[in-house]
Design an enzyme around this catalytic site. Structure first.
Site, PDB file in Angstrom:
ATOM      1  N   ASN A 119       1.223   0.229   6.155  1.00 18.11           N
ATOM      2  CA  ASN A 119       1.710  -0.560   5.019  1.00 18.11           C
ATOM      3  C   ASN A 119       2.542  -1.695   5.588  1.00 18.11           C
ATOM      4  O   ASN A 119       3.450  -1.449   6.384  1.00 18.11           O
ATOM      5  CB  ASN A 119       2.575   0.331   4.107  1.00 18.11           C
ATOM      6  CG  ASN A 119       3.272  -0.463   3.017  1.00 18.11           C
ATOM      7  OD1 ASN A 119       2.722  -1.446   2.520  1.00 18.11           O
ATOM      8  ND2 ASN A 119       4.470  -0.058   2.651  1.00 18.11           N
ATOM      9  N   GLY A 120       2.230  -2.928   5.211  1.00 22.47           N
ATOM     10  CA  GLY A 120       3.004  -4.068   5.709  1.00 22.47           C
ATOM     11  C   GLY A 120       2.083  -5.113   6.299  1.00 22.47           C
ATOM     12  O   GLY A 120       0.895  -5.155   5.985  1.00 22.47           O
ATOM     13  N   ARG A 147       1.552   1.784  -6.184  1.00 21.92           N
ATOM     14  CA  ARG A 147       1.893   0.847  -5.118  1.00 21.92           C
ATOM     15  C   ARG A 147       0.716  -0.050  -4.715  1.00 21.92           C
ATOM     16  O   ARG A 147       0.889  -1.000  -3.954  1.00 21.92           O
ATOM     17  CB  ARG A 147       2.374   1.602  -3.886  1.00 21.92           C
ATOM     18  CG  ARG A 147       3.620   2.420  -4.115  1.00 21.92           C
ATOM     19  CD  ARG A 147       3.951   3.219  -2.885  1.00 21.92           C
ATOM     20  NE  ARG A 147       4.149   2.398  -1.722  1.00 21.92           N
ATOM     21  CZ  ARG A 147       5.266   1.771  -1.417  1.00 21.92           C
ATOM     22  NH1 ARG A 147       6.326   1.926  -2.175  1.00 21.92           N
ATOM     23  NH2 ARG A 147       5.358   1.020  -0.345  1.00 21.92           N
ATOM     24  N   TRP A 191      -3.811  -2.135  -1.257  1.00 24.81           N
ATOM     25  CA  TRP A 191      -3.739  -3.300  -2.139  1.00 24.81           C
ATOM     26  C   TRP A 191      -3.966  -4.482  -1.215  1.00 24.81           C
ATOM     27  O   TRP A 191      -3.106  -4.803  -0.394  1.00 24.81           O
ATOM     28  CB  TRP A 191      -2.370  -3.349  -2.812  1.00 24.81           C
ATOM     29  CG  TRP A 191      -2.237  -4.398  -3.858  1.00 24.81           C
ATOM     30  CD1 TRP A 191      -2.934  -4.494  -5.023  1.00 24.81           C
ATOM     31  CD2 TRP A 191      -1.314  -5.494  -3.847  1.00 24.81           C
ATOM     32  NE1 TRP A 191      -2.498  -5.584  -5.737  1.00 24.81           N
ATOM     33  CE2 TRP A 191      -1.514  -6.215  -5.042  1.00 24.81           C
ATOM     34  CE3 TRP A 191      -0.343  -5.944  -2.968  1.00 24.81           C
ATOM     35  CZ2 TRP A 191      -0.783  -7.344  -5.369  1.00 24.81           C
ATOM     36  CZ3 TRP A 191       0.387  -7.068  -3.284  1.00 24.81           C
ATOM     37  CH2 TRP A 191       0.169  -7.757  -4.474  1.00 24.81           C
ATOM     38  N   LYS A 235       2.721  -2.362  -8.534  1.00 28.67           N
ATOM     39  CA  LYS A 235       4.016  -2.112  -9.173  1.00 28.67           C
ATOM     40  C   LYS A 235       5.163  -2.650  -8.336  1.00 28.67           C
ATOM     41  O   LYS A 235       6.097  -3.228  -8.843  1.00 28.67           O
ATOM     42  CB  LYS A 235       4.188  -0.598  -9.368  1.00 28.67           C
ATOM     43  CG  LYS A 235       5.510  -0.220  -9.977  1.00 28.67           C
ATOM     44  CD  LYS A 235       5.370  -0.003 -11.445  1.00 28.67           C
ATOM     45  CE  LYS A 235       6.674   0.129 -12.160  1.00 28.67           C
ATOM     46  NZ  LYS A 235       6.786  -0.857 -13.244  1.00 28.67           N
ATOM     47  N   GLU A 275      -0.347  -9.662 -17.855  1.00 24.96           N
ATOM     48  CA  GLU A 275      -0.569  -8.471 -17.026  1.00 24.96           C
ATOM     49  C   GLU A 275      -1.535  -7.485 -17.693  1.00 24.96           C
ATOM     50  O   GLU A 275      -2.413  -6.935 -17.050  1.00 24.96           O
ATOM     51  CB  GLU A 275       0.763  -7.747 -16.775  1.00 24.96           C
ATOM     52  CG  GLU A 275       1.696  -8.466 -15.825  1.00 24.96           C
ATOM     53  CD  GLU A 275       3.065  -7.790 -15.729  1.00 24.96           C
ATOM     54  OE1 GLU A 275       3.544  -7.598 -14.616  1.00 24.96           O
ATOM     55  OE2 GLU A 275       3.671  -7.459 -16.778  1.00 24.96           O
ATOM     56  N   CYS A 311       0.861  -1.183   0.000  1.00 22.62           N
ATOM     57  CA  CYS A 311       0.000   0.000   0.000  1.00 22.62           C
ATOM     58  C   CYS A 311       0.893   1.228   0.000  1.00 22.62           C
ATOM     59  O   CYS A 311       2.103   1.122   0.078  1.00 22.62           O
ATOM     60  CB  CYS A 311      -0.820   0.042   1.286  1.00 22.62           C
ATOM     61  SG  CYS A 311      -1.535  -1.535   1.719  1.00 22.62           S
ATOM     62  N   HIS A 361       7.273 -31.916 -26.840  1.00 27.59           N
ATOM     63  CA  HIS A 361       7.210 -32.679 -25.585  1.00 27.59           C
ATOM     64  C   HIS A 361       5.959 -32.340 -24.785  1.00 27.59           C
ATOM     65  O   HIS A 361       5.935 -32.511 -23.575  1.00 27.59           O
ATOM     66  CB  HIS A 361       8.470 -32.415 -24.749  1.00 27.59           C
ATOM     67  CG  HIS A 361       9.732 -32.867 -25.422  1.00 27.59           C
ATOM     68  ND1 HIS A 361       9.961 -34.170 -25.776  1.00 27.59           N
ATOM     69  CD2 HIS A 361      10.815 -32.168 -25.848  1.00 27.59           C
ATOM     70  CE1 HIS A 361      11.150 -34.268 -26.359  1.00 27.59           C
ATOM     71  NE2 HIS A 361      11.680 -33.054 -26.434  1.00 27.59           N
ATOM     72  N   LYS A 415       3.909  -9.964 -20.093  1.00 20.96           N
ATOM     73  CA  LYS A 415       3.269  -8.699 -20.534  1.00 20.96           C
ATOM     74  C   LYS A 415       1.838  -8.946 -20.954  1.00 20.96           C
ATOM     75  O   LYS A 415       0.937  -8.191 -20.617  1.00 20.96           O
ATOM     76  CB  LYS A 415       4.027  -8.065 -21.715  1.00 20.96           C
ATOM     77  CG  LYS A 415       5.351  -7.393 -21.451  1.00 20.96           C
ATOM     78  CD  LYS A 415       5.341  -6.323 -20.408  1.00 20.96           C
ATOM     79  CE  LYS A 415       5.598  -6.884 -19.089  1.00 20.96           C
ATOM     80  NZ  LYS A 415       6.439  -6.701 -18.099  1.00 20.96           N
ATOM     81  N   GLU A 442       8.983 -13.332 -20.984  1.00 21.13           N
ATOM     82  CA  GLU A 442       8.650 -11.932 -20.676  1.00 21.13           C
ATOM     83  C   GLU A 442       7.435 -11.476 -21.509  1.00 21.13           C
ATOM     84  O   GLU A 442       6.586 -10.738 -21.024  1.00 21.13           O
ATOM     85  CB  GLU A 442       9.883 -11.044 -20.935  1.00 21.13           C
ATOM     86  CG  GLU A 442       9.677  -9.539 -20.803  1.00 21.13           C
ATOM     87  CD  GLU A 442       9.197  -9.064 -19.429  1.00 21.13           C
ATOM     88  OE1 GLU A 442       9.226  -9.828 -18.462  1.00 21.13           O
ATOM     89  OE2 GLU A 442       8.757  -7.897 -19.351  1.00 21.13           O
TER      90      GLU A 442
END
Ligand code: G6P
Length: 585
Positions: A100-101, A27, A74, A580, A469, A2, A485, A466, A462
Site C-alpha cells: 500500500n503506498g 479502502r 485501488w 473512503k 459521489e 489499498c 454572475h 454527495k 456538500e
C-alpha cells in the site's frame, strides 16, 4: 490506496484473509488477491472486482496453508487489470508481496532489475518490491537482512507485507499504516484493525521506519537500522468490529439513519479534551481549519459559525492546496485538522507543514487509532462508530456537532439542546416517501445545481459532493448571489435546482433566486421549513435555531442522493473510482 493483510497462525489462512479484506474494502476495491504458503510453495489467486465477486468466481478462500497475505487494490500505477492486482510474486515465485503506498523511484529500480534479467508482468510500482526482495534474498539468504537492504533501496511512502516460500512473513512501514494484531495462536499484519478485530483486540501500531519479522506467531520488531525497537501492545475498542449492515440494505443508509444518535453521542460525550481545545482557540494568534472532501466542507461551516456567533476569525484551507502556498500559515498559530479517518495523506501533509511552523494541532477525528491523532496536541473524537459507506454522512454530522459544542463553550448565550435537536432530525428520516419520489425524477437528469447563501452555502457544496459521489450526476454548489454572475445562463427546462432555503437571514434573497430560476423553466426542489409555490418539490425541514440548520439540510440531501443512486443502479456504498480514505497524495 489499498488495504494489505498478512496472517500466520494455526488456522487455514485464506478464509480469514478474505473476511478481513471484505471489511477493509472501504479502502479501495477495484481488484483483490490472496497468496498463501503451504508445503514451502506459494499459491496465488487474484481478479478484478469486489471481494465477494472475485471470491465467488475464483474461490480465493480455498487456497491451502496457514500463512498468507491479501490485498484490495485501488489503482494508482497502472489500469485495473488482473496483472496489476496484488499479491505480486517475484520472478522465481518464491516470494510474494502486497503493498500500500507509492514507490517513487520505481522506474529507476525497474531499469536496474531489468538489466539484471528480471522481467515485470504488471505496470505497478509494487512489483519492484517483490523482485528487489528476491535479489536481496538470493544474496543474503536471510529474511531480516533482505528486508533491511530492500527498505534502504526503495523511496516513497509504503507499508508492505512479504511472504517467503518457507512460510515466513515480514513487513515494513514508512508513512502508511501497518497494525499488528496479536492473537492467542496467530499474528495478523493489517492496514486497519478491521482486518482482524473479530480475532483479537491486542494490537501494536507499528512506528514509521520499523520492520517486523514473523516466525509463525513469534515476532521481532526492528528499526530500519536493524536495531530492536520498543513497542507497546494496546487494546482497541471492540466497537470497531461493529461493521455489519444489520437490517439495512446498505451501510450508507444505516449510517444516514444513525445520525440522531450521533448528535447525542458527539454532542454529549465528545471524546477528548474540549475545554483545552477551547482554551487554545481563545488564545490563538491565528486559526486555520483544514480537511479534504466532506471534512473540508465542515471547515467552511466552522469558519462561518465561529465568526458569526463568537466573533472569532478563522481561515479554512483545502488540505491538498496548502503545500502550494504554505506561507498562508503564520508561525505559532492553531490548526484545526478535520478528518474522519485521520489517515488522509493530504490532511497529514497539511499538519506536517503547520507543525514545522510551530503551530498547535487540534484534530477532530473518528478513528482514534489513526496517524492524525498521534500528530495532534489535542484530539476531539467524533464518537460516531465506524463509517463504511465511502461517501461521508454521519461523520459530517459528528464534525458539525463537535464544532457546535466548541461554539457553545466559547459563547455566553448559545445553548443547544442536543436531545431536542436529535428528535427533530428523527422526523426528517422517519418518512422518506417524498424523497424517494423526487429521487425517481432525478434518474435521467444530467445536471443539478444547488444554491445556498451564508451558512447554507457550504451545505450546497456538500450536497453537490454527495450527489456526485452517489449518483454520478454532475452537481454544482453555487452561492445564491452568484447566480446572476454566470450560472443563470445554464438554467432551462432540463435542469434541476435544489434551493437550500431555511427561514434565516438568507431566506428572502434565496427566494428571489428561486423566482429567477423558475422563470427560466428549471425544476426547483426547495429544502426549507416554509413551503412556497415556487418549489416543484418541497423537502420540509424542522423549524430550529439558525446555527443548527446545516445538519437538518444535509440529511434529506444524503437520503435523496442515496435513493437516486438506487434508481440509477449505482452502488451507494462503493462509488466507482473512489475510496473512503485516500492515503496517497
Ligand atoms: C475521500 C472520501 C471522502 C472524504 C475525504 C476525506 O475523498 O471519498 O468521502 O470526505 O476522503 O476523508 P477524511 O477521512 O480525511 O475525512
Amino acid at each position: 490506496m489499498c488495504s494489505i493483510i498478512g496472517y500466520s497462525g494455526n488456522e487455514v489462512a485464506a478464509p480469514i484473509i478474505v473476511k478481513g479484506l471484505k471489511r477493509m474494502e472501504y479502502r479501495g476495491y477495484d481488484s483483490v488477491g490472496v497468496a498463501t504458503e503451504s508445503n514451502n510453495q506459494i499459491e496465488l489467486k487474484k481478479g478484478i472486482g469486489k471481494v465477494n465477486e472475485v471470491n465467488s468466481k475464483i474461490q480465493l478462500d480455498t487456497l491451502p496453508g496457514k500463512t498468507g497475505i491479501g490485498h484490495t487494490r485501488w489503482a494508482t500505477h497502472g489500469k485495473v487489470t488482473e496483472f496489476n492486482a496484488h499479491p505480486h510474486p517475484s520472478n522465481s515465485g518464491k516470494i510474494a508481496i502486497v503493498h500500500n503506498g507509492i514507490i517513487e523511484n520505481f522506474e529507476e529500480l525497474k531499469k536496474q532489475l531489468e538489466n539484471e534479467g528480471y522481467n515485470f508482468k504488471s505496470e505497478t510500482d509494487s512489483e519492484i518490491i517483490a523482485n528487489l526482495l528476491q535479489k536481496n534474498y538470493e544474496s543474503t539468504k536471510n529474511v531480516k537482512e533482505t528486508i533491511l537492504k530492500t527498505v534502504s533501496e526503495i523511496k516513497g511512502d509504503y507499508a508492505f507485507v512479504a511472504m517467503f516460500e518457507n512460510g515466513q512473513l515480514a513487513a515494513a512501514r514508512f508513512h502508511e499504516p501497518l497494525i499488528v494484531g496479536i492473537g492467542q495462536e496467530n499474528v495478523f499484519l493489517s492496514s486497519d484493525v478491521l482486518g482482524f478485530i473479530e480475532y483479537t483486540d491486542n494490537v501494536i501500531y507499528m512506528k514509521n521506519r520499523n520492520i517486523i519479522i514473523l516466525d509463525k506467531k513469534d515476532f521481532q520488531i526492528l528499526d530500519f537500522n536493524g536495531k530492536n525497537t520498543e513497542y507497546e501492545i494496546t487494546k482497541v475498542s471492540k466497537e470497531f468490529g461493529d461493521v455489519y449492515k444489520g437490517d439495512y440494505a446498505h451501510f450508507t443508509l444505516k449510517e444516514i439513519y444513525e445520525q440522531p444518535d450521533v448528535i447525542l453521542k458527539s454532542g454529549e460525550k465528545t471524546i477528548g479534551d474540549i475545554e483545552k481545545a477551547v482554551d487554545y482557540i481563545k488564545n490563538a494568534k491565528n486559526i486555520y481549519i483544514t480537511g479534504s472532501g466532506t471534512s473540508y466542507n465542515s471547515a467552511l461551516i466552522a469558519k462561518q459559525i465561529l465568526s458569526k456567533y463568537v466573533k472569532i476569525k478563522s481561515e479554512p484551507i483545502i488540505s491538498s492546496e496548502l503545500q502550494f502556498s504554505p506561507e498562508i500559515i503564520e508561525r505559532d498559530s492553531v490548526l484545526i485538522a478535520i478528518s474522519q479517518s485521520g489517515e488522509s495523506a493530504d490532511v497529514l501533509e497539511a499538519v506536517r507543514i503547520a507543525k514545522k511552523l510551530n503551530c498547535k494541532i487540534i484534530s477532530i477525528v473518528n478513528l482514534l487509532t489513526s496517524s492524525l491523532v498521534r500528530k495532534s496536541d489535542i484530539t476531539l473524537g467524533m464518537n460516531c462508530g465506524p463509517e463504511i459507506g465511502v461517501a461521508a454522512t454521519k461523520s459530517f454530522t459528528a464534525q458539525l456537532t463537535i464544532l457546535y459544542k466548541i461554539v457553545q463553550k466559547l459563547s455566553n448565550n448559545i445553548t443547544i439542546d442536543f436531545e431536542k435537536f436529535a428528535e427533530s432530525i428523527l422526523k426528517i428520516i422517519e418518512n422518506p416517501v417524498k424523497i424517494q419520489k423526487i429521487a425517481k425524477e432525478l434518474k435521467n437528469v444530467s445536471d443539478i445545481y444547488i444554491l445556498g447563501r451564508g451558512i447554507n452555502y457550504p451545505i450546497a457544496i456538500e450536497s453537490a459532493l454527495k450527489l456526485k459521489e452517489l449518483t454520478y450526476i454532475h452537481a454544482e454548489g453555487i452561492p445564491g448571489g452568484e447566480l446572476k454572475h454566470g450560472p443563470l445562463a445554464l438554467m432551462d427546462s432540463n435542469v434541476f435546482v435544489i434551493i437550500i432555503n431555511p427561514n434565516d437571514s438568507t431566506y428572502a434573497d434565496t427566494l428571489t433566486s428561486a423566482r429567477e430560476i423558475k422563470a427560466r423553466g428549471a425544476k426547483i426542489i426547495g429544502v426549507s421549513d416554509i413551503e412556497s409555490d415556487l418549489y416543484d418539490y418541497w423537502i420540509e425541514i424542522p423549524k430550529i435555531k439558525e446555527i443548527l440548520y446545516p445538519i437538518s439540510e444535509i440529511i434529506p440531501i444524503q437520503l435523496l442522493s442515496y435513493y437516486s443512486a438506487l434508481e440509477k443502479d449505482t452502488d451507494p456504498d462503493y462509488p466507482r473510482n473512489l475510496a473512503k480514505s485516500v492515503t496517497v497524495k
